[in-house]
Design a protein around this motif. Sequence first.
Motif, mmCIF file in Angstrom:
data_model
loop_
_atom_site.group_PDB
_atom_site.id
_atom_site.type_symbol
_atom_site.label_atom_id
_atom_site.label_comp_id
_atom_site.label_asym_id
_atom_site.label_seq_id
_atom_site.Cartn_x
_atom_site.Cartn_y
_atom_site.Cartn_z
ATOM 1 N N PRO A 112 0.656 -1.246 -0.089
ATOM 2 C CA PRO A 112 0.151 0.112 -0.050
ATOM 3 C C PRO A 112 0.773 1.430 -0.056
ATOM 4 N N ALA A 113 0.368 2.425 -0.511
ATOM 5 C CA ALA A 113 1.097 3.584 -0.822
ATOM 6 C C ALA A 113 1.593 3.921 0.752
ATOM 7 N N GLU A 114 0.613 3.990 1.664
ATOM 8 C CA GLU A 114 1.064 4.373 3.166
ATOM 9 C C GLU A 114 2.086 3.516 3.636
ATOM 10 N N LEU A 115 2.294 2.217 3.329
ATOM 11 C CA LEU A 115 3.282 1.354 3.881
ATOM 12 C C LEU A 115 4.817 1.703 3.146
ATOM 13 N N ASN A 116 4.577 2.175 1.909
ATOM 14 C CA ASN A 116 5.569 2.466 1.276
ATOM 15 C C ASN A 116 6.431 3.834 1.809
ATOM 16 N N ARG A 117 5.151 4.842 2.193
ATOM 17 C CA ARG A 117 5.725 6.044 2.929
ATOM 18 C C ARG A 117 6.519 5.700 4.293
ATOM 19 N N VAL A 118 5.990 4.888 4.789
ATOM 20 C CA VAL A 118 6.430 4.288 6.288
ATOM 21 C C VAL A 118 7.977 3.666 5.968
ATOM 22 N N LEU A 119 8.184 2.897 5.023
ATOM 23 C CA LEU A 119 9.445 2.347 4.829
ATOM 24 C C LEU A 119 10.323 3.433 4.423
#
Length: 815
Positions: A112-119
């Motif tokens: 998910p895009a939100e997980l990409n931002r976290v990573l």
Amino acid sequence: MIATQTELVLDEPTRELCAAVAAGRLAPARLAVVAPGGYGKTALLDHLAASRTRAGGSVAWFGEGTDGTGTADLVLVDAAHELGDAQLAELRRLAGDDRAGLVIAARPWPRPAELNRVLGRLRAQVVLRPFDRAQTRSALGREREWLTDFVHAETGGVPGFVTRLGHALAARPRREVPAAALTGFRAELDRMPPDVLRVLLAVDAGAGLDADLLGALLGREHDDVAELVDAARATGLLSHDGTLLPVAAKALRAAVPSDRRQGVARRLVRLQLERSGPVLPVVRSLLGAGLTGPELAKGFEAAAEEVATTEPALAARLYEAAVDAGSPPGAVGARWAELAARAGDLDTALRLADEVVAAGDAPDRAGGARVAGTALALRGQLARSAELFRWSGTTLSTVYAAIGSLGTGRLAEARQLLERPASGEPPTLLSGAMSATARALLDSVSATPTAALSALVSAAETLEPVARSALLPDSPAALGAVVGLHCGELGIAESLLERAIAAECGGGTLAARHRLLLAWIAMVRGDAELAGERLRAAGEELAPRDWLFAVGLRVGLARRASDLAALRLIWREACEAVIRHPADLFTILPFGEFSVAAARLGDRDRLGHRLRQVWDLLHALGDPPLWTVPLHWSGLHAAIIAERQDEARDHVAALAAGADRGPYFAAVASAAECWLRVIAGDVDAERVETAARGLHDAGLWWDAARLAGQAAIRTTDRKAMVALLDSARMLQGRPGPAAPGDAVAATTGSAKLSERELQVAELVVAGRTYKQVGDQLYISAKTVEHHMARMRQRLGATSRSDLLAQLRALLAARE
């Protein structure tokens, strides 16, 4: 990596990184652990938690309640790819604090895009890799380390799968995947998105990762297919090369109902047929499943043609599956029979071909007759095969019929067949080469042997580009080798056979024949060890014609070794071969050996009927010297052993009558007369040496040494006896004196080579390639090769290095 009872198996960089996190040297630790399923992400987090706690640090697990995540110096997040929007928002808030220690584990998909931002807020990524063999061995432990290669091959080294299989094998260690190891995959497969599972099923069915094919199967666009493939890779079940791990394939077959798997396979077959794509990878998995239907039948047929050239046995099996699935037997029977014959299954080929010929509505009855005729020729039934070839009526079949007619003594019929007007069929390499072969064999009974042999060499070269996939009753190379053996051109015969083996002429059907004829050449030269090696290389499962030659070789080797016990052991099999195999023009060599062995064992009467058939055949052909001389030579020795002087004199007279046909025939005739004198006690050492050298030059090395040896033990002159024994030892192994720099170059070697051959020798010894020699002398590279083969035969060289050594000595002596 894998959790064992003692420690985690880690590679060195990962071990050092974990140690730094545990000791607090890497603070705050902000790491991503992204890897497919089974790669040990959870095991790594557990290891970090335990290590950090032992070092006095505080650890919290995200998602087990938020209490502590703000005060812990290390927060661990497992399966981040499964978090919902609210949890990802909370994780993003936590990742925003650069002072917090954070290690996040996730699969590559979904992302998910939100997980990409976290990573993206983390500082580094831990790379998890499959185990190598050493790590797999370490994970299994000492008691099961002998299973390392098996477990590594099944799992691809994926750590979690190594653990799973290793534990399942603990109770009953063996190289087999137990059912207990597969049950652990069921939950993963049950919760897998349907289209991802279909991708895995398609890969297992042989579709690979063909985006177009998968898109058609799933009804998806390319971008969607790419995402689904990423999802399939993220499971860890799919290896880096796009194939399923073996243990994963077994799990799929165990967990997914067969009708669902077969439905995917059927759909793939239909799609591949529609787009004219390869179907073998798909239908291979359906062999033996007992499925039927027109689409599957067509799929099996198409797959058979895909491997017809390279794997005839598999192609024949696929045609059988096509018939079982619904293809009309008459429609595919001729092709199926041809492939069965090429695979060496002559019984099946004859049965299928006969069914096609007998069926009035079969579309390719002529093809069926051609296959049946070929199978019968391979069995040594030339008369019956010629009959079927004539009935077939195609250009190629007519040529084969001519060869069969000639081989059974019907010369006029063979000529008539070759004079038939052209049928309008295309002039292929195969038909041209085999037509030239048939005409060369006709020439062998009337023209000079060298002309016939030259034409056969040319025919063999013409056939080479298509030789592997052709179903042949015999090859130009094998027939050329037989002619070469009959006229003493052993070097050319050997070269022909070696090229035929390299080109896989006739596929597996004629491989044994070529090797047996090579063995025959070695036997004639007196090299029993090499002959035995080549005989063993031909194998045990032989067609009747090849079996006849194999038995002839064993008889000949036992006789030459003066091993009477071995000869008696093989004689029963030889008698069976004589009874079962009709005589024909191309089997004179083994029948000649049998005649001598029969005399040695006092059992000539049992062979008499078959030998009379051979002589009748030769009389019908006009007693051509090329074909009669070897049999007269064998007959002479049989008569000498049986002490039938009148019969021996008749053979000597017959050999003398053909002495004007060439150097080989003159040498054999001279040696025959000399041999008869020696047996009578009239030993002229000089005459014997001359006759023995003539035999050696004609390729009959063993006979040459035998003549000198027989003369040595019968002379009363001690000096002559010593000289003849020396000559016998020399002739047994190689021509000329033992030292290659002596008279072999000055007095015998150069006299054996023509001026052109000496020119070729000078350039080859100087290091030129055959092509370079040909360019300099304005001849072809193949002609250079034939010159070298002839020089090797004339000089009796046992290898290329031996030939070059002799040529160097010869050229040095001339200078």
